[in-house]
Scaffold this motif. Structure first.
Motif, PDB file in Angstrom:
ATOM      1  N   UNK A   5      58.234  24.352  50.071  1.00  0.00           N
ATOM      2  CA  UNK A   5      56.999  24.822  49.471  1.00  0.00           C
ATOM      3  C   UNK A   5      55.777  24.086  49.967  1.00  0.00           C
ATOM      4  N   UNK A   6      55.920  23.425  51.115  1.00  0.00           N
ATOM      5  CA  UNK A   6      54.807  22.677  51.702  1.00  0.00           C
ATOM      6  C   UNK A   6      54.975  22.674  53.216  1.00  0.00           C
ATOM      7  N   UNK A   7      53.868  22.503  53.924  1.00  0.00           N
ATOM      8  CA  UNK A   7      53.927  22.342  55.370  1.00  0.00           C
ATOM      9  C   UNK A   7      54.533  20.980  55.706  1.00  0.00           C
ATOM     10  N   UNK A   8      55.283  20.878  56.811  1.00  0.00           N
ATOM     11  CA  UNK A   8      55.813  19.563  57.187  1.00  0.00           C
ATOM     12  C   UNK A   8      54.676  18.591  57.477  1.00  0.00           C
ATOM     13  N   UNK A   9      54.780  17.342  57.033  1.00  0.00           N
ATOM     14  CA  UNK A   9      53.703  16.389  57.291  1.00  0.00           C
ATOM     15  C   UNK A   9      53.574  16.022  58.761  1.00  0.00           C
ATOM     16  N   UNK A  78      50.563  30.844  53.925  1.00  0.00           N
ATOM     17  CA  UNK A  78      51.909  30.272  53.860  1.00  0.00           C
ATOM     18  C   UNK A  78      52.283  29.789  52.467  1.00  0.00           C
ATOM     19  N   UNK A  79      51.297  29.323  51.715  1.00  0.00           N
ATOM     20  CA  UNK A  79      51.607  28.613  50.477  1.00  0.00           C
ATOM     21  C   UNK A  79      51.071  29.257  49.207  1.00  0.00           C
ATOM     22  N   UNK A  80      50.277  30.309  49.317  1.00  0.00           N
ATOM     23  CA  UNK A  80      49.662  30.876  48.105  1.00  0.00           C
ATOM     24  C   UNK A  80      49.610  32.394  48.183  1.00  0.00           C
ATOM     25  N   UNK A  81      50.764  33.029  47.977  1.00  0.00           N
ATOM     26  CA  UNK A  81      50.862  34.479  48.014  1.00  0.00           C
ATOM     27  C   UNK A  81      51.089  35.035  46.603  1.00  0.00           C
ATOM     28  N   UNK A  82      51.092  36.344  46.498  1.00  0.00           N
ATOM     29  CA  UNK A  82      51.249  37.014  45.210  1.00  0.00           C
ATOM     30  C   UNK A  82      52.567  37.773  45.165  1.00  0.00           C
ATOM     31  N   UNK A  83      53.254  37.650  44.052  1.00  0.00           N
ATOM     32  CA  UNK A  83      54.464  38.436  43.781  1.00  0.00           C
ATOM     33  C   UNK A  83      54.215  39.245  42.514  1.00  0.00           C
ATOM     34  N   UNK A  84      54.398  40.545  42.583  1.00  0.00           N
ATOM     35  CA  UNK A  84      54.233  41.389  41.402  1.00  0.00           C
ATOM     36  C   UNK A  84      55.475  42.240  41.219  1.00  0.00           C
ATOM     37  N   UNK A  85      55.707  42.669  39.991  1.00  0.00           N
ATOM     38  CA  UNK A  85      56.881  43.473  39.668  1.00  0.00           C
ATOM     39  C   UNK A  85      56.532  44.449  38.559  1.00  0.00           C
ATOM     40  N   UNK A  86      57.257  45.547  38.519  1.00  0.00           N
ATOM     41  CA  UNK A  86      57.200  46.491  37.408  1.00  0.00           C
ATOM     42  C   UNK A  86      58.609  46.625  36.851  1.00  0.00           C
ATOM     43  N   UNK A  87      58.751  46.391  35.555  1.00  0.00           N
ATOM     44  CA  UNK A  87      60.056  46.429  34.891  1.00  0.00           C
ATOM     45  C   UNK A  87      60.150  47.693  34.043  1.00  0.00           C
ATOM     46  N   UNK A  88      61.178  48.502  34.307  1.00  0.00           N
ATOM     47  CA  UNK A  88      61.453  49.693  33.508  1.00  0.00           C
ATOM     48  C   UNK A  88      62.945  49.714  33.185  1.00  0.00           C
ATOM     49  N   UNK A 131      52.639  37.137  39.646  1.00  0.00           N
ATOM     50  CA  UNK A 131      52.644  35.692  39.858  1.00  0.00           C
ATOM     51  C   UNK A 131      51.787  35.381  41.084  1.00  0.00           C
ATOM     52  N   UNK A 132      50.991  34.327  40.999  1.00  0.00           N
ATOM     53  CA  UNK A 132      50.134  33.937  42.122  1.00  0.00           C
ATOM     54  C   UNK A 132      50.478  32.516  42.569  1.00  0.00           C
ATOM     55  N   UNK A 133      49.996  32.157  43.770  1.00  0.00           N
ATOM     56  CA  UNK A 133      50.222  30.811  44.292  1.00  0.00           C
ATOM     57  C   UNK A 133      51.655  30.571  44.745  1.00  0.00           C
ATOM     58  N   UNK A 134      52.309  31.602  45.293  1.00  0.00           N
ATOM     59  CA  UNK A 134      53.719  31.511  45.652  1.00  0.00           C
ATOM     60  C   UNK A 134      53.874  31.244  47.154  1.00  0.00           C
ATOM     61  N   UNK A 135      54.661  30.236  47.547  1.00  0.00           N
ATOM     62  CA  UNK A 135      54.865  29.969  48.976  1.00  0.00           C
ATOM     63  C   UNK A 135      55.800  30.991  49.608  1.00  0.00           C
ATOM     64  N   UNK A 150      70.632  39.422  27.954  1.00  0.00           N
ATOM     65  CA  UNK A 150      71.108  39.982  29.220  1.00  0.00           C
ATOM     66  C   UNK A 150      70.114  39.658  30.333  1.00  0.00           C
ATOM     67  N   UNK A 151      70.636  39.248  31.487  1.00  0.00           N
ATOM     68  CA  UNK A 151      69.788  38.756  32.575  1.00  0.00           C
ATOM     69  C   UNK A 151      70.146  39.422  33.894  1.00  0.00           C
ATOM     70  N   UNK A 152      69.135  39.888  34.596  1.00  0.00           N
ATOM     71  CA  UNK A 152      69.284  40.381  35.964  1.00  0.00           C
ATOM     72  C   UNK A 152      68.708  39.350  36.914  1.00  0.00           C
ATOM     73  N   UNK A 153      69.396  39.095  38.028  1.00  0.00           N
ATOM     74  CA  UNK A 153      68.921  38.144  39.019  1.00  0.00           C
ATOM     75  C   UNK A 153      68.850  38.820  40.383  1.00  0.00           C
ATOM     76  N   UNK A 154      67.743  38.635  41.080  1.00  0.00           N
ATOM     77  CA  UNK A 154      67.609  39.145  42.429  1.00  0.00           C
ATOM     78  C   UNK A 154      66.717  38.222  43.243  1.00  0.00           C
ATOM     79  N   UNK A 155      66.814  38.330  44.562  1.00  0.00           N
ATOM     80  CA  UNK A 155      66.017  37.504  45.454  1.00  0.00           C
ATOM     81  C   UNK A 155      64.787  38.280  45.915  1.00  0.00           C
ATOM     82  N   UNK A 156      63.671  37.571  46.000  1.00  0.00           N
ATOM     83  CA  UNK A 156      62.407  38.156  46.425  1.00  0.00           C
ATOM     84  C   UNK A 156      61.972  37.473  47.712  1.00  0.00           C
ATOM     85  N   UNK A 157      61.730  38.259  48.735  1.00  0.00           N
ATOM     86  CA  UNK A 157      61.274  37.714  50.013  1.00  0.00           C
ATOM     87  C   UNK A 157      59.746  37.742  50.072  1.00  0.00           C
ATOM     88  N   UNK A 158      59.153  36.574  50.289  1.00  0.00           N
ATOM     89  CA  UNK A 158      57.694  36.458  50.380  1.00  0.00           C
ATOM     90  C   UNK A 158      57.336  36.114  51.825  1.00  0.00           C
TER      91      UNK A 158
END
Length: 341
Positions: A5-9, A78-88, A131-135, A150-158
């Motif tokens: 979640x950070x650039x290499x130093x 690289x470090x501050x993107x947006x992830x949005x979702x719609x749940x139905x 969600x904002x500020x996502x790497x 009950x929980x659903x889990x999935x991977x989100x590619x940013x």
């Protein structure tokens, strides 16, 4: 960056852990370079060390002049993107005002200092959460139906500098079941049946724009509307009148079946009411056809619940853009789905 979640130093951090618990390197190997040493990747073609101090540029000076290469458009890309979702739910019904607090969305991602943080979001009555500020990277999203756990889990590619969108469909009829039934199948599916107020896309394989997107079974590339530009443009269409019913409307969803030609393209399901265009949040297209949808719980023109008179006068369509003139984006089908009880 996706792990930490950070650039290499510095460049050493690509092969040696600088102290991050989430570091999963080495991220570069020198097996096939001259000498095969772990440090050889840090020098340019003239044998001089690259100049890199943790930003988004790297500089080679071995040629006698500085050659600068940009790794990304900006640090934020690289470090501050947006992830949005719609749940139905399985019946495509959003939670609505009554049950908006019955679901929780958790997004876990590296915090940039060696750990992991989890952002918590409560969707609105239309099911939308952001969600904002996502790497960049592959991050875990969990959707929890709180009454049962009950929980659903999935991977989100940013990806760098590109907003991510997730369409979450719960594997059960949650909110539609709670709302009961009114004797009419839900959703009521309405299709384009004439031209609307905006005709800005190009036809392909059909006479009028609305005819390109009105088929019951999508014909994919046989008939479609096209946008050969990286600027958005909109088509809206008249739609079929609804069947007479006394059902109460829960939401109105516009679904667009679309794709891009090469690498880039975005789409926004759209409604057009009383001369004003209302667009859903943009969604990234894939290279193969997929359905992109958005549900409005309330009429966006009034902020109040939908009425059947609203549906009768509604126009709906698609706002879309491609990559450029050579690599367009396409939409082959538009439908309006009215959810009710």
């Amino acid at each position: 960056m996706g792990d930490v979640g950070a650039l290499p130093p510095n460049l050493d951090a690509l092969v040696s852990n600088p102290g991050y618990a989430t570091w999963k390197g080495p991220y570069i190997r020198d097996d096939f370079t001259s000498g095969g040493a772990d440090s050889y990747f840090k020098v340019d073609a003239w044998g001089q060390p690259y100049q890199y101090t943790g930003g988004v540029t790297i500089v080679s000076t071995g040629s006698g002049s500085s050659i600068t290469r940009q790794l990304a458009a900006s640090t934020n890309a690289l470090l501050s993107n947006t992830v949005s979702a719609v749940v139905v739910d399985l019946d495509r019904t959003p939670p609505g005002a009554t049950y908006a607090d019955s679901v929780q969305v958790l997004l876990s991602y590296p915090d940039g200092v060696g750990g992991t943080t989890t952002a918590v979001g409560i969707p609105g009555q239309d099911g939308y959460v952001q969600f904002t500020g996502i790497p960049i990277g592959l991050h875990r999203m969990q959707v929890v139906y709180l009454p049962t756990g009950d929980t659903m889990t999935q991977l989100v590619s940013v990806d760098p500098g590109r907003d991510a969108y997730v369409d979450v469909i719960l594997p059960m009829e949650v909110w539609s079941a709670l709302n009961g039934g009114c004797g009419v199948p839900s959703p009521m599916v309405l299709r384009p049946n004439g031209p609307g107020s905006l005709t800005n896309l190009t036809t392909n394989g059909c006479g009028a724009n609305w005819q390109c997107v009105s088929e019951v079974t999508p014909d994919e590339d046989v008939t479609r509307v096209t946008r050969a530009s990286n600027k958005f443009a909109t088509d809206v269409y008249a739609i079929e009148d609804p069947t007479d019913t006394t059902c109460i409307i829960d939401s109105v969803e516009v679904e667009c079946r679309a794709r891009h030609e090469k690498k880039k393209g975005k789409v926004k399901p759209t409604v057009f009411i009383n001369g004003t265009e209302y667009n859903a949040p943009e969604q990234k297209l894939s290279k193969t056809y997929a359905n992109y949808r958005y549900a409005w719980v309330n009429n966006p023109a009034t902020g109040a619940g939908w009425t059947w008179n609203d549906i009768t006068s509604l126009q709906a369509g698609v706002r879309i853009k491609g990559q450029n003139a050579n690599f367009p984006a396409y939409c082959t089908q538009v439908t309006v789905e009215v959810y009710m009880h």
